[in-house]
Design a protein around this motif. Structure first.
Motif, PDB file in Angstrom:
ATOM      1  N   ALA A   1       2.744 -17.492  25.762  1.00 20.36           N
ATOM      2  CA  ALA A   1       3.061 -16.567  24.780  1.00 20.36           C
ATOM      3  C   ALA A   1       4.194 -15.768  25.134  1.00 20.36           C
ATOM      4  CB  ALA A   1       1.865 -15.812  24.670  1.00 20.36           C
ATOM      5  N   ASP A   2       4.517 -15.335  26.231  1.00 15.38           N
ATOM      6  CA  ASP A   2       5.686 -14.499  26.477  1.00 15.38           C
ATOM      7  C   ASP A   2       6.994 -15.400  26.536  1.00 15.38           C
ATOM      8  OD1 ASP A   2       6.423 -11.684  27.488  1.00 15.38           O
ATOM      9  OD2 ASP A   2       7.500 -13.077  28.860  1.00 15.38           O
ATOM     10  N   LEU A   3       6.682 -16.613  26.868  1.00 20.19           N
ATOM     11  CA  LEU A   3       8.017 -17.567  26.627  1.00 20.19           C
ATOM     12  C   LEU A   3       8.344 -17.606  25.531  1.00 20.19           C
ATOM     13  CD1 LEU A   3       7.683 -19.682  29.989  1.00 20.19           C
ATOM     14  CD2 LEU A   3       9.380 -17.839  29.518  1.00 20.19           C
ATOM     15  N   GLU A   4       7.375 -17.733  24.407  1.00 15.95           N
ATOM     16  CA  GLU A   4       7.568 -17.931  23.044  1.00 15.95           C
ATOM     17  C   GLU A   4       8.386 -16.758  22.536  1.00 15.95           C
ATOM     18  OE1 GLU A   4       3.805 -20.672  21.585  1.00 15.95           O
ATOM     19  OE2 GLU A   4       3.380 -18.599  21.828  1.00 15.95           O
ATOM     20  N   GLY A   5       7.949 -15.708  22.848  1.00 17.79           N
ATOM     21  CA  GLY A   5       8.824 -14.638  22.441  1.00 17.79           C
ATOM     22  C   GLY A   5      10.094 -14.437  23.129  1.00 17.79           C
ATOM     23  N   GLN A   6      10.510 -14.980  24.295  1.00 19.36           N
ATOM     24  CA  GLN A   6      11.660 -15.257  24.665  1.00 19.36           C
ATOM     25  C   GLN A   6      12.642 -15.984  23.723  1.00 19.36           C
ATOM     26  OE1 GLN A   6      12.501 -12.914  27.009  1.00 19.36           O
ATOM     27  NE2 GLN A   6      10.426 -12.444  27.444  1.00 19.36           N
ATOM     28  N   LEU A   7      11.984 -17.344  23.496  1.00 11.23           N
ATOM     29  CA  LEU A   7      12.605 -18.269  22.672  1.00 11.23           C
ATOM     30  C   LEU A   7      12.895 -17.607  21.322  1.00 11.23           C
ATOM     31  CD1 LEU A   7      10.516 -21.285  23.270  1.00 11.23           C
ATOM     32  CD2 LEU A   7      12.840 -21.251  23.670  1.00 11.23           C
ATOM     33  N   ALA A   8      12.061 -16.789  20.738  1.00 11.93           N
ATOM     34  CA  ALA A   8      12.484 -16.008  19.557  1.00 11.93           C
ATOM     35  C   ALA A   8      13.764 -14.913  19.790  1.00 11.93           C
ATOM     36  CB  ALA A   8      11.042 -15.107  18.960  1.00 11.93           C
ATOM     37  N   MET A   9      13.607 -14.585  20.939  1.00  7.62           N
ATOM     38  CA  MET A   9      14.572 -13.574  21.322  1.00  7.62           C
ATOM     39  C   MET A   9      15.932 -13.957  21.255  1.00  7.62           C
ATOM     40  SD  MET A   9      16.660 -12.255  23.680  1.00  7.62           S
ATOM     41  CE  MET A   9      16.003 -12.660  25.274  1.00  7.62           C
ATOM     42  N   ILE A  10      16.079 -15.163  21.825  1.00  6.07           N
ATOM     43  CA  ILE A  10      17.125 -16.085  21.871  1.00  6.07           C
ATOM     44  C   ILE A  10      17.764 -16.761  20.585  1.00  6.07           C
ATOM     45  CG2 ILE A  10      18.345 -18.425  22.729  1.00  6.07           C
ATOM     46  CD1 ILE A  10      16.183 -17.917  25.194  1.00  6.07           C
ATOM     47  N   GLU A  11      16.695 -17.026  19.591  1.00  3.90           N
ATOM     48  CA  GLU A  11      17.085 -17.276  18.245  1.00  3.90           C
ATOM     49  C   GLU A  11      17.716 -16.185  17.555  1.00  3.90           C
ATOM     50  OE1 GLU A  11      17.282 -19.865  16.406  1.00  3.90           O
ATOM     51  OE2 GLU A  11      15.791 -21.539  17.227  1.00  3.90           O
ATOM     52  N   ASP A  12      17.154 -14.828  17.682  1.00  3.41           N
ATOM     53  CA  ASP A  12      17.521 -13.899  17.059  1.00  3.41           C
ATOM     54  C   ASP A  12      17.681 -12.673  17.789  1.00  3.41           C
ATOM     55  OD1 ASP A  12      18.338 -12.060  14.894  1.00  3.41           O
ATOM     56  OD2 ASP A  12      16.538 -12.617  13.662  1.00  3.41           O
ATOM     57  N   PRO A  13      18.598 -12.520  18.542  1.00  9.27           N
ATOM     58  CA  PRO A  13      18.916 -11.274  19.418  1.00  9.27           C
ATOM     59  C   PRO A  13      19.043  -9.694  18.790  1.00  9.27           C
ATOM     60  CG  PRO A  13      20.768 -12.595  19.649  1.00  9.27           C
ATOM     61  CD  PRO A  13      19.893 -13.353  18.924  1.00  9.27           C
ATOM     62  N   ALA A  14      19.590 -10.178  17.498  1.00  3.07           N
ATOM     63  CA  ALA A  14      19.750  -8.734  16.789  1.00  3.07           C
ATOM     64  C   ALA A  14      18.550  -8.135  16.281  1.00  3.07           C
ATOM     65  CB  ALA A  14      20.649  -9.055  15.430  1.00  3.07           C
ATOM     66  N   ALA A  15      17.313  -9.187  15.830  1.00  2.00           N
ATOM     67  CA  ALA A  15      16.318  -8.463  15.477  1.00  2.00           C
ATOM     68  C   ALA A  15      15.302  -8.258  16.870  1.00  2.00           C
ATOM     69  CB  ALA A  15      15.606  -9.726  14.916  1.00  2.00           C
ATOM     70  N   ALA A  16      15.640  -8.723  17.846  1.00  2.00           N
ATOM     71  CA  ALA A  16      14.984  -8.399  19.292  1.00  2.00           C
ATOM     72  C   ALA A  16      15.524  -6.837  19.513  1.00  2.00           C
ATOM     73  CB  ALA A  16      15.208  -9.316  20.325  1.00  2.00           C
ATOM     74  N   ALA A  17      16.804  -6.887  19.445  1.00  2.00           N
ATOM     75  CA  ALA A  17      17.315  -5.693  19.841  1.00  2.00           C
ATOM     76  C   ALA A  17      17.101  -4.506  18.905  1.00  2.00           C
ATOM     77  CB  ALA A  17      18.949  -5.594  19.904  1.00  2.00           C
ATOM     78  N   GLN A  18      16.777  -4.854  17.712  1.00  2.00           N
ATOM     79  CA  GLN A  18      16.422  -3.492  16.771  1.00  2.00           C
ATOM     80  C   GLN A  18      14.916  -3.365  17.026  1.00  2.00           C
ATOM     81  OE1 GLN A  18      18.486  -1.999  14.136  1.00  2.00           O
ATOM     82  NE2 GLN A  18      16.746  -0.777  14.596  1.00  2.00           N
ATOM     83  N   LEU A  19      14.235  -4.206  17.233  1.00  2.00           N
ATOM     84  CA  LEU A  19      12.865  -4.068  17.746  1.00  2.00           C
ATOM     85  C   LEU A  19      12.857  -3.131  18.765  1.00  2.00           C
ATOM     86  CD1 LEU A  19       9.715  -4.479  17.377  1.00  2.00           C
ATOM     87  CD2 LEU A  19       9.858  -6.702  18.810  1.00  2.00           C
ATOM     88  N   THR A  20      13.597  -3.254  19.901  1.00  2.00           N
ATOM     89  CA  THR A  20      13.538  -2.687  20.920  1.00  2.00           C
ATOM     90  C   THR A  20      13.874  -1.141  20.606  1.00  2.00           C
ATOM     91  OG1 THR A  20      14.402  -4.546  22.457  1.00  2.00           O
ATOM     92  CG2 THR A  20      14.666  -2.172  23.403  1.00  2.00           C
TER      93      THR A  20
END
Length: 354
Positions: free
Chosen positions: A249-268
């Motif tokens: 599950a965590d690696l699925e999250g990493q894949l999603a972060m790689i796909e959309d780093p902008a969204a991941a950064a905003q979430l952070t």
């Protein structure tokens, strides 16, 4: 993730009371079902080894997108930082898994610990020598004749790396620093040892065009932010399945972060920005830079998180150099890829990097 349940009423007057009662019963059943489902989640801790910045954006994404919940887990992402003994949380059972550097579990194992590494975020260490682009420092030889900032805790890294990279250290002026680019900005040094995921962004925020090179590209480096667990938990059937579910599950999250780093950064920033004073542009740079570190010939063959190949050899050579050990260069006895092998066998499409 939060779901919204919408209740419908039918306006048939003759059956109004009956319909309302039926709808109420259905709603209660739905609520009871939801509560039961929530109760069935297994609560586990995932310990980080640094503050909750976008280094862990993939884990936040796994939580936000429901990957943990889908895996039957209620995951508490625990903060690390300079004053946090992150391995203690793992040792005590507060955390089911911990992100650690490649060296800490091995060091503790020398003193009677029994930790195993079951996967990694990055394939290359973000340790780098960082400078202003105008100074043209792009490889180890360019450090000769320069003032180089190294923290007192990283002097052994400098000594080992300079030996591996063939730097003539007699020509280098070492300047003790803390961390960060302050000494470089002040003009006191020409380059410093830092992290490629953070330092260049800080320089850019000060309108200084950065340049950097990774130590790992010149034969010195190791995995960082490795998924570490207790060997006893890996041998326990129930705990092993929980670890496997958490890892996937965590690696699925990493894949999603790689796909959309902008969204991941905003979430952070949305989650931790106010508390920690996080800046979106800096967190975006960190996420984008980190995304590149997931790739290697090994992950092209085996998928995200896998450890092996030349990356493993360099990591184990470096680890042996640091600890003065003679551990096998394939990582056997310390690194265990059986969970990721099982995950890929059960789900052959899992882990393919975008």
């Amino acid at each position: 993730m939060h779901s919204t349940r919408t209740r419908f009423r039918r306006g048939l007057i003759a059956l109004g009371v009956v319909t309302f009662a039926a709808a109420s019963l259905a709603a209660c059943a739905a609520d009871d079902s939801g509560s039961a489902a929530a109760d069935e989640l297994t609560s586990v801790g995932l310990q980080t080894n640094w503050i909750l910045n976008s280094t862990w954006a993939g884990s936040y994404t796994a939580d936000e997108e429901g990957y943990f919940e889908d895996a039957g887990l209620d995951v508490d992402i625990l903060t690390g930082g300079p004053n946090v003994d992150f391995m203690a949380a793992l040792s005590s059972g507060q955390a089911l898994a911990a992100f650690a550097g490649f060296t800490e579990p091995a060091t503790l194992n020398q003193d009677g610990g029994d930790f195993v590494v079951v996967g990694t975020l990055y394939q290359a260490s973000p340790l780098a020598f960082i400078s202003a682009a105008e100074d043209g420092i792009t490889e180890p030889a360019d450090l000769e004749g320069k003032r180089v900032g190294v923290s007192t805790t990283a002097m052994s890294v400098w000594e080992q790396f300079s030996s591996v990279a063939g730097i003539d250290t007699s020509t280098v002026e070492l300047v003790p620093i803390t961390t960060g680019p302050e000494a470089l900005v002040a003009g006191d040094i020409d380059a410093y040892l830092g992290f490629s995921t953070e330092g260049p962004a800080l320089l850019e925020s000060l309108d200084i065009e950065p340049e950097w090179f990774l130590l790992q590209d010149y034969g010195y480096g190791y995995y960082v932010n490795v998924y570490t667990v207790r060997a006893a938990d890996l041998e326990d059937d129930t705990k092993r399945e929980q670890i496997k579910a958490l890892l996937k599950a965590d690696l699925e999250g990493q894949l999603a972060m790689i796909e959309d780093p902008a969204a991941a950064a905003q979430l952070t920033v949305d989650l931790h920005g106010q508390e920690l004073g996080l800046d979106y542009d800096t967190e975006l740079f960190t996420a984008e830079s980190a995304s590149q570190l997931f790739y290697s010939p090994t992950t092209e063959e085996h998928g995200i998180g896998y450890m092996g190949g030349d990356e493993m050899t360099v990591a184990m050579e470096t680890l042996n150099m640091i600890l003065g050990t003679d551990m096998p260069l394939d990582g056997s006895g310390y690194v265990d890829m059986s969970l990721l092998d099982e995950i890929r066998a059960e789900d052959p499409g899992f882990g393919i990097l975008p």
